[in-house]
Design a protein around this motif. Structure first.
Motif, short mmCIF file in Angstrom:
data_model
loop_
_atom_site.label_atom_id
_atom_site.label_comp_id
_atom_site.label_asym_id
_atom_site.label_seq_id
_atom_site.Cartn_x
_atom_site.Cartn_y
_atom_site.Cartn_z
N ASP A 61 0.81 -1.21 0.00
CA ASP A 61 0.00 0.00 0.00
C ASP A 61 0.85 1.27 0.00
O ASP A 61 0.48 2.27 -0.62
CB ASP A 61 -0.93 0.01 1.22
CG ASP A 61 -2.03 -1.04 1.12
OD1 ASP A 61 -2.27 -1.52 -0.01
OD2 ASP A 61 -2.63 -1.37 2.15
N LYS A 62 1.99 1.23 0.65
CA LYS A 62 2.83 2.43 0.76
C LYS A 62 3.77 2.61 -0.42
O LYS A 62 4.35 3.69 -0.59
CB LYS A 62 3.63 2.39 2.05
CG LYS A 62 2.77 2.53 3.31
CD LYS A 62 3.63 2.56 4.56
CE LYS A 62 2.76 2.77 5.80
NZ LYS A 62 3.58 2.83 7.04
N GLY A 63 3.95 1.57 -1.23
CA GLY A 63 4.86 1.66 -2.36
C GLY A 63 5.52 0.33 -2.63
O GLY A 63 5.05 -0.72 -2.17
N PHE A 64 6.61 0.33 -3.38
CA PHE A 64 7.35 -0.90 -3.69
C PHE A 64 8.28 -1.21 -2.53
O PHE A 64 9.13 -0.40 -2.16
CB PHE A 64 8.12 -0.75 -4.99
CG PHE A 64 7.23 -0.59 -6.19
CD1 PHE A 64 6.49 -1.67 -6.66
CD2 PHE A 64 7.10 0.63 -6.82
CE1 PHE A 64 5.64 -1.53 -7.75
CE2 PHE A 64 6.26 0.78 -7.91
CZ PHE A 64 5.53 -0.31 -8.36
N TYR A 65 8.14 -2.41 -1.98
CA TYR A 65 8.82 -2.77 -0.74
C TYR A 65 9.83 -3.89 -0.96
O TYR A 65 9.53 -4.89 -1.62
CB TYR A 65 7.80 -3.21 0.30
CG TYR A 65 8.40 -3.61 1.64
CD1 TYR A 65 9.11 -2.69 2.40
CD2 TYR A 65 8.23 -4.90 2.14
CE1 TYR A 65 9.65 -3.04 3.63
CE2 TYR A 65 8.76 -5.27 3.36
CZ TYR A 65 9.48 -4.33 4.10
OH TYR A 65 10.01 -4.67 5.32
N CYS A 66 11.03 -3.69 -0.41
CA CYS A 66 12.05 -4.72 -0.41
C CYS A 66 12.21 -5.21 1.03
O CYS A 66 12.82 -4.52 1.86
CB CYS A 66 13.38 -4.18 -0.93
SG CYS A 66 14.74 -5.38 -0.84
#
Length: 322
Positions: A12-17
């Motif tokens: 939801d907050k963006g692209f996550y690693c």
């Protein structure tokens, strides 16, 4: 070396690693934000740590004045840094001033996130750099064989007409590129910029190698004698001035829908078109392609059976990984 399929996922907050516990271009506050460039759909305020280039930080500080200066971690191009064990480099993306591709290295595998990028020449930003990677994570804004960006010089010369022009454009990146091109190819034109564009022009003036010729717009300017003025305005102002008289109207964009009802069509994009994407892929030589930001279905069909390709913008994420 094995490609990790969930190395970068959409949340939801963006692209996550998860392997480095950081986000790329998050839209909501996070602990570690790696920001590709300063456009508002990629750069947002509220993060504890923001990793970006110096021009991106300058523009974000202009737009988000309450963001603490100490939260910015300035990274130069081709400079190695790490976040929780994931190695990261920035390389120029050619999109706008300070825009970066983000190369992530983990367990010997290279994951390249393009951000927004373009291959066309633009003297107002750093030219794109090609780097090989195992996984290419590419935007697909114009990933359609029917979309071929025309020659930008041919387009800008459409404005070399004996009329005053109301020119709509995005305030960051496009406005500065247009100003530089008008300076070079339409030197007879007097460039007047909207007050919201002026501060960004001033930031660009600190970085580019040649002076941009422009003035701040005032109400009397367009009423004075002559037909050589271009009033450069952001989208909201442009559309509110639809009924303005005694000017020709143009809007600089790669989108056909934004050319409707204008007096001059001006197809000038800061993204790659279909041919550019294919050329870029040839240079990167990826084993796998992950698509984001746009409609990647045609690109998926093109490479089906040749390169592993999938969409991570709309993929379903395992609840255990959220």
């Amino acid at each position: 070396m094995t490609i990790i399929e969930d190395f970068l996922v959409r949340r939801d907050k963006g692209f996550y690693c998860a392997y480095g516990d950081f986000y790329i271009d998050p839209l909501y506050p996070v602990e570690h934000a790696v920001v590709s460039h300063a456009h508002a759909d990629h750069a947002s305020p509220g993060h504890r740590n923001i990793y970006c280039t110096q021009p991106t930080a300058d523009i974000m500080q202009l737009r988000y004045s309450k963001q603490p200066v100490q939260s910015f971690k300035i990274i130069g191009f081709d400079q190695y840094f790490e976040i929780n064990g994931v190695g990261i480099y920035f390389f120029p993306a050619g999109h706008i001033l300070g825009s970066a591709q983000i190369l992530m290295v983990f367990k010997g595998v290279r994951y390249l996130y393009t951000g927004d990028y373009k291959l066309q020449e633009d003297p107002t930003c750093e030219p794109i750099v090609f780097k090989e990677a195992d996984v290419l994570i590419t935007e697909t804004t114009f990933a359609n064989p029917d979309i071929i960006h025309p020659d930008p010089v041919t387009e800008i010369l459409k404005l070399a007409v004996p009329h005053n022009i109301l020119l709509g454009c995005y305030s960051l990146g496009k406005a500065q590129r247009l100003t530089a091109m008008l300076n070079e190819h339409c030197p007879e034109k007097e460039i007047l910029v909207h007050h919201s564009i002026m501060p960004i022009h001033r930031i660009y003036d600190r970085y580019i190698d040649f002076p941009l010729r422009y003035e701040l717009y005032n109400r009397k300017s367009m009423k004075e004698a002559g037909q050589n003025k271009i009033y450069m305005v952001p989208p909201l102002t442009f559309f509110s001035y639809r009924r303005a008289k005694n000017v020709l109207k143009a809007f600089a964009s790669g989108w056909e829908r934004l050319q409707a009802q204008n007096d001059i069509s001006l197809y000038l994009s800061d993204h790659v078109d279909w041919k550019d994407i294919l050329y870029f892929i040839e240079q990167v030589k990826p084993k796998a392609i992950w698509t984001v930001h746009g409609d990647g279905r045609t690109l998926h069909q093109h490479f089906h059976g040749n390169i592993e390709i999938r969409d991570i913008d709309n993929q379903t994420i395992s609840p255990g990984f959220c």
